[in-house]
Design an enzyme around this catalytic site. Structure first.
Site, mmCIF file in Angstrom:
data_model
loop_
_atom_site.group_PDB
_atom_site.id
_atom_site.type_symbol
_atom_site.label_atom_id
_atom_site.label_comp_id
_atom_site.label_asym_id
_atom_site.label_seq_id
_atom_site.Cartn_x
_atom_site.Cartn_y
_atom_site.Cartn_z
ATOM 1 N N HIS A 155 47.100 43.625 41.434
ATOM 2 C CA HIS A 155 46.630 43.141 40.135
ATOM 3 C C HIS A 155 47.366 41.863 39.763
ATOM 4 O O HIS A 155 48.570 41.734 40.003
ATOM 5 C CB HIS A 155 46.856 44.204 39.048
ATOM 6 C CG HIS A 155 45.974 45.400 39.194
ATOM 7 N ND1 HIS A 155 44.614 45.355 38.965
ATOM 8 C CD2 HIS A 155 46.252 46.687 39.561
ATOM 9 C CE1 HIS A 155 44.092 46.554 39.169
ATOM 10 N NE2 HIS A 155 45.067 47.382 39.543
ATOM 11 N N CYS A 169 42.837 39.184 40.754
ATOM 12 C CA CYS A 169 42.219 38.429 39.670
ATOM 13 C C CYS A 169 42.960 37.108 39.456
ATOM 14 O O CYS A 169 44.191 37.065 39.510
ATOM 15 C CB CYS A 169 42.230 39.245 38.373
ATOM 16 S SG CYS A 169 41.227 40.742 38.437
#
Length: 399
Positions: free
Chosen positions: A176, A218
């Site tokens: 992440h 991301c």
């Protein structure tokens, strides 16, 4: 008193003879030191000018996410692991870091297995997978120590990145992230400046010749904005401000099992399998050009301004494959024309021809060494005889 005097003379005589023998033994090694070094350099093909091209490839794969719902990040790292192994990079040159052991999670309906496709044709986790760091060992500090080589003495060689100035290094990170940061186990994070600085440290410590950084998270492209080290290429699954998405879920497992960027990377290598067998190797640019923002749901980012060569001229195996030249054959080895028995074998060259093909000095060294051994044995016998005669003489004198 006479006996003590005699023994003293004998001791002095033996000491002088041994000292003379040691001096004569050291002289050949000192004389031939430079020529021996030349022979070693020639034998091992050591390049003293530091102009050698890359001679080995190393891979660092890191999944930084814990917990069951991050199953896909473990599958991402293991998918890249199998790609580089199938292309020839051994486990000894792969550092695999997995923050969670989903294979042994109580929620896993398929214990000891991890799948990256809902058809579950192959488990990417098994006995052939060597995990170097797992669980709480996967931290920012440990990651930086692996890259820079700053380990304690207790860390075994198998858990170290033993690259040098002739190594090409592939670093794959999945987990992440956000705007210029990448998370480790929801407890700590690194930012784009940290990444830039640790890569510069690697460069200064001669830890790589060329480095390819691949990030599936991301806003992955935001992690490359601070890079300033030469010979570095970076590719991210999404641009700044964009998310990266999973590809599909498995209803039996209950979570998403692979991300889109990794899925289409595997698809590229599967489609090009025949090209690898024919040694028609695709380039980095051909790989990068296969990513479609419409299928990724994000825009991949490539930063190559720090890399001096054209990406079209760089084979993808410069980072994903072994540097050993392998020749494939389409059929089994035919022994019909090569069934010569050992007793019928006739060498192409005589011993004299082989000797002449080597440097004359090498032959002289061997011959000189053999004569030196014979001379030493003869000299030892003479020394014993002299000592015996002197001892008898002293005894008669002081009788």
């Amino acid at each position: 008193m006479k006996i003590v005097f005699s023994l003293t003379i004998l001791f002095i005589l033996i000491t002088c003879l041994n000292a003379n023998d040691n001096i004569q033994q050291q002289e050949p090694s000192e004389i031939n030191r430079s020529s021996m070094e030349d022979e070693l350099i020639k034998f091992f093909n050591i390049n003293t000018n530091n102009t050698q091209s890359h001679s080995n490839n190393w891979v660092v794969l890191i999944d930084s996410s814990r917990f069951w719902f991050n199953y896909r990040h473990v599958a991402n790292a293991l998918s890249f692991y199998h790609v580089v192994k199938q292309l020839g990079i051994p486990d000894s040159q792969i550092i695999l870091m997995l923050a969670d052991d989903v294979a042994c999670n109580a929620r896993n309906r398929f214990p000891a297995r991890v799948f990256n496709n809902k058809k579950r044709q192959m488990s990417v986790y098994g006995e052939d997978v060597e995990v170097d760091y797992r669980g709480y060992e996967v931290t920012v500090e440990q990651f930086f120590r692996v890259l820079t080589g700053r380990h304690s003495d207790a860390v075994p060689t198998s858990k170290r990145l033993m690259s040098d100035e002739h190594s090409n290094v592939l670093v794959f990170m999945t987990g992440h992230g956000g705007d210029e940061f990448f998370k480790f186990q929801d407890q700590e994070e690194i930012n784009s400046a940290d990444i830039a600085d640790v890569i510069q440290q690697m460069f200064e410590r001669k830890r790589f010749r060329e480095l390819l950084m691949v990030v599936d998270t991301c806003q992955a492209g935001s992690l490359f904005t601070k890079l300033y080290t030469p010979n570095v290429i970076a590719i991210g699954s999404s641009s700044q401000g964009q998310n990266s998405y999973s590809h599909h879920a498995d209803s039996d497992i209950g979570v998403a099992i692979i991300d889109r960027f990794t899925y289409y990377t595997l698809d590229f290598f599967e489609r090009r399998r025949d090209d690898f067998r024919k040694l028609s190797l695709p380039s980095l640019k051909q790989w990068f050009d296969t990513y479609d923002p419409n299928t990724l749901y994000s825009t991949p980012v490539v930063r190559s301004d720090l890399f001096p060569k054209s990406l079209q001229s760089v084979p993808i195996t410069d980072f994903f494959g072994s540097n050993i030249k392998v020749k494939f054959q389409s059929s089994k080895y035919d022994r019909s024309d090569n069934n010569t028995l050992l007793i019928d074998y006739i060498p192409k060259h005589t011993n004299e021809e082989y000797i002449l093909s080597f440097h004359v000095e090498s032959e002289l060294k061997v011959d000189y060494g053999m004569r030196l051994v014979e001379k030493k044995d003869f000299k030892l016998n003479m020394e014993l005889l002299i000592i015996f005669i002197v001892a008898i003489t002293i005894c008669f004198i002081f009788k």
